[in-house]
Write an enzyme that holds these catalytic residues in place. Structure first.
Site, mmCIF file in Angstrom:
data_model
loop_
_atom_site.group_PDB
_atom_site.id
_atom_site.type_symbol
_atom_site.label_atom_id
_atom_site.label_comp_id
_atom_site.label_asym_id
_atom_site.label_seq_id
_atom_site.Cartn_x
_atom_site.Cartn_y
_atom_site.Cartn_z
ATOM 1 N N LYS A 24 0.829 -1.204 0.000
ATOM 2 C CA LYS A 24 0.000 0.000 0.000
ATOM 3 C C LYS A 24 0.865 1.257 0.000
ATOM 4 O O LYS A 24 0.649 2.179 -0.801
ATOM 5 C CB LYS A 24 -0.926 -0.023 1.220
ATOM 6 N N ARG A 94 -3.375 2.860 8.505
ATOM 7 C CA ARG A 94 -3.658 1.549 7.894
ATOM 8 C C ARG A 94 -2.401 0.716 7.764
ATOM 9 O O ARG A 94 -1.317 1.243 7.519
ATOM 10 C CB ARG A 94 -4.171 1.734 6.458
ATOM 11 N N GLY A 103 -7.840 -8.377 4.757
ATOM 12 C CA GLY A 103 -8.685 -8.527 5.935
ATOM 13 C C GLY A 103 -7.956 -9.017 7.172
ATOM 14 O O GLY A 103 -8.551 -9.207 8.218
ATOM 15 N N MET A 105 -5.255 -7.559 8.739
ATOM 16 C CA MET A 105 -4.693 -6.573 9.661
ATOM 17 C C MET A 105 -5.603 -5.370 9.802
ATOM 18 O O MET A 105 -6.634 -5.289 9.161
ATOM 19 C CB MET A 105 -3.304 -6.200 9.201
ATOM 20 N N ARG A 343 -3.609 -1.632 -6.234
ATOM 21 C CA ARG A 343 -2.766 -2.830 -6.111
ATOM 22 C C ARG A 343 -3.126 -3.778 -7.248
ATOM 23 O O ARG A 343 -4.190 -3.652 -7.855
ATOM 24 C CB ARG A 343 -2.970 -3.514 -4.766
ATOM 25 N N HIS A 459 -6.246 -44.029 -3.214
ATOM 26 C CA HIS A 459 -7.182 -44.365 -4.285
ATOM 27 C C HIS A 459 -8.098 -43.181 -4.587
ATOM 28 O O HIS A 459 -8.257 -42.763 -5.735
ATOM 29 C CB HIS A 459 -8.005 -45.588 -3.848
ATOM 30 N N ARG A 566 -3.772 -47.504 -16.670
ATOM 31 C CA ARG A 566 -3.788 -48.503 -15.588
ATOM 32 C C ARG A 566 -4.873 -49.522 -15.916
ATOM 33 O O ARG A 566 -6.053 -49.239 -15.744
ATOM 34 C CB ARG A 566 -4.110 -47.836 -14.256
ATOM 35 N N ARG A 622 -0.006 -50.314 -19.060
ATOM 36 C CA ARG A 622 0.683 -51.057 -18.005
ATOM 37 C C ARG A 622 -0.070 -52.351 -17.726
ATOM 38 O O ARG A 622 -1.284 -52.341 -17.536
ATOM 39 C CB ARG A 622 0.741 -50.228 -16.726
ATOM 40 N N GLU A 749 10.069 -48.150 -10.243
ATOM 41 C CA GLU A 749 9.370 -47.699 -9.051
ATOM 42 C C GLU A 749 9.879 -48.371 -7.779
ATOM 43 O O GLU A 749 9.270 -48.271 -6.730
ATOM 44 C CB GLU A 749 7.848 -47.854 -9.196
ATOM 45 N N SER A 768 9.679 -45.709 -17.377
ATOM 46 C CA SER A 768 8.744 -44.688 -16.899
ATOM 47 C C SER A 768 8.768 -44.736 -15.381
ATOM 48 O O SER A 768 8.462 -45.764 -14.772
ATOM 49 C CB SER A 768 7.333 -44.978 -17.424
ATOM 50 N N GLY A 770 7.672 -44.599 -11.817
ATOM 51 C CA GLY A 770 6.437 -44.621 -11.025
ATOM 52 C C GLY A 770 6.785 -44.008 -9.686
ATOM 53 O O GLY A 770 7.125 -44.699 -8.731
ATOM 54 N N THR A 771 6.715 -42.694 -9.647
ATOM 55 C CA THR A 771 7.239 -42.015 -8.450
ATOM 56 C C THR A 771 6.325 -42.162 -7.240
ATOM 57 O O THR A 771 6.741 -41.841 -6.136
ATOM 58 C CB THR A 771 7.482 -40.531 -8.744
ATOM 59 N N ASN A 772 5.094 -42.645 -7.457
ATOM 60 C CA ASN A 772 4.251 -42.890 -6.271
ATOM 61 C C ASN A 772 4.853 -44.034 -5.467
ATOM 62 O O ASN A 772 5.118 -43.916 -4.270
ATOM 63 C CB ASN A 772 2.823 -43.279 -6.672
ATOM 64 N N ASP A 773 5.082 -45.142 -6.155
ATOM 65 C CA ASP A 773 5.687 -46.265 -5.452
ATOM 66 C C ASP A 773 7.133 -45.968 -5.088
ATOM 67 O O ASP A 773 7.584 -46.310 -4.000
ATOM 68 C CB ASP A 773 5.604 -47.529 -6.317
ATOM 69 N N CYS A 835 5.360 -41.273 -14.785
ATOM 70 C CA CYS A 835 3.898 -41.317 -14.798
ATOM 71 C C CYS A 835 3.306 -41.334 -13.398
ATOM 72 O O CYS A 835 2.116 -41.526 -13.232
ATOM 73 C CB CYS A 835 3.407 -42.500 -15.618
ATOM 74 N N TYR A 855 9.586 -37.038 -21.240
ATOM 75 C CA TYR A 855 8.195 -36.614 -21.059
ATOM 76 C C TYR A 855 7.734 -36.817 -19.628
ATOM 77 O O TYR A 855 8.352 -37.555 -18.855
ATOM 78 C CB TYR A 855 7.263 -37.367 -22.025
HETATM 79 C C1 PEP Z 1 3.462 -45.087 -9.463
HETATM 80 O O1 PEP Z 1 3.735 -45.931 -8.612
HETATM 81 O O2 PEP Z 1 3.968 -43.951 -9.507
HETATM 82 C C2 PEP Z 1 2.438 -45.369 -10.476
HETATM 83 C C3 PEP Z 1 2.209 -44.529 -11.455
HETATM 84 O O3 PEP Z 1 1.708 -46.509 -10.318
HETATM 85 P P1 PEP Z 1 0.483 -46.645 -9.291
HETATM 86 O O4 PEP Z 1 0.185 -45.309 -8.743
HETATM 87 O O5 PEP Z 1 -0.626 -47.223 -10.072
HETATM 88 O O6 PEP Z 1 1.065 -47.593 -8.303
HETATM 89 MG MG MG Z 2 3.102 -47.974 -8.977
#
Ligand code: PEP
Ligand code: MG
Length: 878
Positions: A24, A94, A103, A105, A343, A459, A566, A622, A749, A768, A770-773, A835, A855
């Protein structure tokens, strides 16, 4: 210097001093320099605020004298006297932090009034009512903000005197009595009312400093990622009055529509009122012009045309000067326009995109600047409904924001119930402790999904994101009681049939039906912005999709292939699920083959749809990944029902369930382990993929299938499965007399796969991640259970974000790097993608860009996020 002056056409500071003067203050200085009509004043720096907190609430040396000099200069410029009994100078005080905290302060207006100056103000303005109305506002604000007297004490006095009436409706005599009563409240609470304006100013400056450190302000900073030590500026400015009678007004204006981004001048105003009346919701403001509502009467344009014209000119000038949409506060005193603030205006993401693209077309900014202005993660909101920013809401709990967008509906606890109610035309929100594949249909029909357990790759989260449904998961603050069909959220009990609203972008759970704005359709602006992004990005973006409609949507949103289909999701379709269960329960090879024969056409039909949607683009399929027990029922009622349906004894089903039971299924009999022990399942899937490929290529379309083996930890696993896949594929192609150019690759993974990536690469056409696992296995926590301790880790400051949502560059990142290096050392042209959910996480995308991946693949609604993030990564913005 602790005090920066502005007024009389010059200013000590400028817009460049945002960090020191707060937004301000910096903009008041800038507008003064531009020669715009800004009431003069001075800004006390954020550094002084920080000093105040670091030194036992003492002002830094010299500040007191500088404030006094500032006041003297203001007296000189305005020709009024602070505390003067003839022509009193009044101030607004102010806050203004470097980053806007709306809102959060405090503000005090009309400072400098007391029993003496109010009389002078009455005399001077010739409007006694105005003077006393200003005084009552001041007493109340000063009492509340500076002296911390609870507002209810003022409200009680007001209702004793005015009944149901608003203070604005009181007579002069009543206002005077109200002021006396307010003073009484202050005196009884604090002993004395500080009549001396200098004492008032000192206390108000301290109060504004202190408002930076309230619990709610700290919470706001934490949740919005604003630095704790940024401090607030304090702006002391000569009052101008919008409430002095005819010819007076106040309002707010936007240089473009903040909801849609349309280039219209838009805003609200009130005649004869003070600023807070417009924003407080106590009065219904009027439209500035007829841009939005041609039928609106009482517009500023109609009633004060000269003022409007001047305001119009000023807003154009401000927008061009700041090169962005502005949110402006103004006051009109005696038909003269004053600007109190400008602003960069807050806006919906859809508006942000529209504005950025329009500004490029208007030649105000360039394409890269437009890309820079949009935070990639925000793009996911564009095609979803959002909460109406102005709508009141009561938050009753919070969870993890799993899939953005706002959703309202009546609460149901079971998937079947969701379907029944939706058939009757109701909007529902499905509330579960967690979801399982059996809930898919209920999730499909619900407006939004709320779970009390689970993390960002649970899930519920993954499926909701795929569906583009708002979803909040892991809301450990709520307690779901299926038996009694209710959930507790703190003191609130929400029953089946009650309305709730979810905000999947913030994780907030709200009571009732909070109004939402409908999802925007892409006006073309997003496509343009993303085409500029693609031109700069190196990474390409694919989507995770396992059915035709999702694949089509992904393509529309710019995906250049499918990075993860999947296949297990297909098995949850009723007939397929039944066959799958028969397969699992089969006693002998013949029964297994029979069951799989039923699965084959269903899978093939799904692949046909996906391949058609992805004509000319690669599709990575997969092979089956989850442990088999996921296809079987869990509760006793479901077990007997399914047993009956399949014509087996419930005991037999139970026996099989016991056999399949694992203490830790995430580390159990799943992925390629399943492929090696039940090879006929993968055989059937490979057949379905190739038969579908041949069918679709015979339709004249181009099919580029990529078969992917999950959860490989040993190079030999991939070697054997690849051989089997190739044998089966060749057999199918020979049968059909066709040729299909297919690839076979693997998911990476498991940490072991990363460490042995050179050996794994020998058998893979592509990797590829699988960064979740991979995240789960690296950290050693379960994707489904981590929310139980995660909130404690957040509170303890151990973790800021879930590594399942925001890629763990430091830890998992090292494994990814190792795998890329080793994989490419063995096979220099190895194609590598990712992925896991981090394919749509901008931090992840930036990391994968730098790691040299080809990718990323993410859920369809995140494709725009990933495309923009890929450009930001290439431009070095993240
Ligand atoms: C993972 O593990 O990153 C993956 C893409 O497979 P899912 O989530 O189905 O285990
Ligand atoms: Mg997986």
């Amino acid at each position: 210097m602790h005090v920066y002056f502005f007024g009389g056409g010059s200013a000590d500071g400028s817009a460049a001093d945002n960090d020191l003067l707060g937004g301000k203050g910096a903009n008041l200085a800038e507008m003064t320099r531009l020669g715009l009509p800004v009431p003069p004043g001075f800004t006390i720096t954020t550094a002084a605020c920080n000093h105040y907190f670091a030194n036992g609430e003492q002002w830094p040396e010299g500040m007191d004298a500088q404030v006094r000099t500032g006041v003297a200069r203001l007296e000189e410029i305005t020709g009024k006297t602070f505390g003067g009994s003839a022509n009193p100078l009044l101030f607004s005080v102010r806050s203004g932090a470097p980053v806007s905290m709306p809102g959060m302060m405090d503000t005090v207006l009309n400072l400098g009034l007391n029993d003496l100056t109010v009389a002078a103000l009455a005399e001077r303005s010739g409007n006694e009512r105005f003077a006393w109305d200003s005084y009552r506002r001041f007493l109340q604000m000063f009492g509340d903000v500076v002296l911390r007297i609870h507002m209810s004490r003022f409200n009680r006095v007001l209702s004793d005197l005015a009944g149901q009436r608003d203070a604005a409706e009181l007579s002069l005599d009543e206002l005077q009595r109200l002021c006396a009563a307010y003073r009484g409240v202050i005196e009884s609470a604090t002993g004395a009312f500080p009549s001396d304006p200098r004492e008032q100013l000192h206390a108000a400056i301290n109060a504004v400093f202190s408002s930076f450190n309230t619990k709610r302000a700290r919470y706001y900073r934490k949740t919005n990622g604003i630095a704790e030590d940024c401090g607030t500026g304090v702006n002391v400015q000569a009052m101008v009055f919008g409430n002095m009678g005819a010819g007076c007004a106040t309002g707010v204006a936007f240089t473009r529509d903040p909801s849609t981004g349309r280039r219209i001048f838009f805003g609200e105003w009130l005649p004869d009122a003070q600023g807070e009346d417009v924003v407080a919701g106590t009065h219904t403001p009027r439209a500035l012009n007829n841009e939005k509502d041609p039928a609106a009467t009482d517009t500023l344009e109609a009633l004060m045309p000269t003022v409007y014209e001047r305001l119009y000119e000023v807003q154009r000038r401000l927008e061009v000067h700041y090169e962005d949409m502005q949110d402006i506060e103004f006051t009109v005193e005696d038909s003269r326009l004053y600007l109190l603030q400008t602003r960069t205006g807050k806006r919906t993401t859809a508006a942000a995109v529209q504005i950025a693209v329009d500004l490029v077309e208007e030649g105000v900014i360039d394409e890269e600047e437009a890309l820079r202005r949009i935070r990639p993660e925000k793009l996911e909101e564009v095609l979803r409904p959002v909460l109406d920013p102005g709508a009141p809401r009561r938050v009753i709990g919070r969870g993890l924001p799993a899939s953005p967008g706002a959703a309202s509906g009546v609460v149901v606890f079971h998937s079947e119930e969701a379907q029944e109610l939706v058939e009757r035309g109701e909007a529902v929100v499905l509330v579960r402790m967690e979801t399982s594949p059996e809930d898919i249909q209920g999730m499909t029909v619900s407006e939004g999904i709320l779970t009390s357990r689970g993390g960002q790759t649970s899930h519920a989260a993954v499926v909701a994101r795929g569906m583009g449904k708002p979803c909040v998961v892991g809301a450990t603050e709520i307690a779901v009681d299926y038996g009694r069909q209710l959930f507790y959220a703190g003191d609130t009990v929400v029953r089946r049939g009650d309305w709730i609203t979810l905000d999947g972008s913030t994780g907030e759970i709200m009571e009732g039906n909070v109004p939402t704005l409908p999802a925007a359709t892409d006006s073309g602006a997003m496509s343009r912005l993303l085409s500029w992004a693609d031109a700069r990005a190196r990474l390409t973006v694919r989507a995770n999709a396992d059915n035709g409609p999702d694949a089509t949507r992904a393509r529309e949103l710019g995906a250049v292939g499918i990075g993860l289909c999947r296949t297990e999701h297909m098995f949850f379709q009723q007939t397929a699920l039944r066959s799958m269960r028969q397969l699992i329960l089969a006693e002998d090879q013949r029964a297994r083959v029979r069951a799989l024969a039923n699965v084959l056409p269903i899978q093939r039909a799904d692949f046909v749809e996906i391949f058609r949607a992805m004509d000319g683009l690669p599709v990575t399929v997969r092979l089956l990944d989850p442990p088999l027990h996921e296809f079987l029922p869990a509760s006793p009622e479901d077990i007997s029902q399914v047993a009956e349906d399949l014509g087996v004894r419930p005991e037999k089903l139970q026996e099989r369930l016991d056999q399949l039971h694992e203490s830790n299924p995430m580390m159990g009999h799943r992925g390629c382990r399943l492929g090696l022990t039940s090879p006929e399942i993968y055989d059937t899937q490979v057949r379905a993929i190739l038969e579908a490929s041949v069918q679709v290529s015979r339709e004249g379309l181009e099919v580029l299938p990529e078969i992917m083996i999950p959860l490989v930890g040993m190079p030999e696993e991939l070697q054997r499965l690849r051989e089997r896949v190739e044998q089966q594929a060749e057999a199918v192609l020979a049968e059909l007399g066709a040729a299909v150019d297919y690839k076979v690759g693997t998911m990476i993974e498991l940490p072991r796969a990363c460490l042995l990536a050179d050996q794994v690469a020998e058998h893979a056409d592509f990797f590829s991640f699988g960064t979740n696992d991979l995240t789960q296995m690296t950290w050693g926590f379960s994707r489904d259970d981590m929310s139980k301790f995660f909130s404690a880790y957040m509170l303890e400051g151990l973790l800021e974000d879930s590594p399942l949502a925001r890629f763990d560059v430091d830890g998992v990142g090292q494994l990814v790097k190792t795998a890329v290096e080793k994989g490419r050392a063995a096979k220099p042209r190895l194609k590598i993608g990712i992925c896991g959910e981090h394919g749509g996480d901008p931090t992840g995308v930036a990391f994968f860009h730098n790691a040299g991946l080809d990718y990323v693949s993410c859920s369809p609604f995140r494709v725009p996020v990933a495309r923009l993030a890929a450009a930001h990564a290439a431009l070095g913005l993240i």
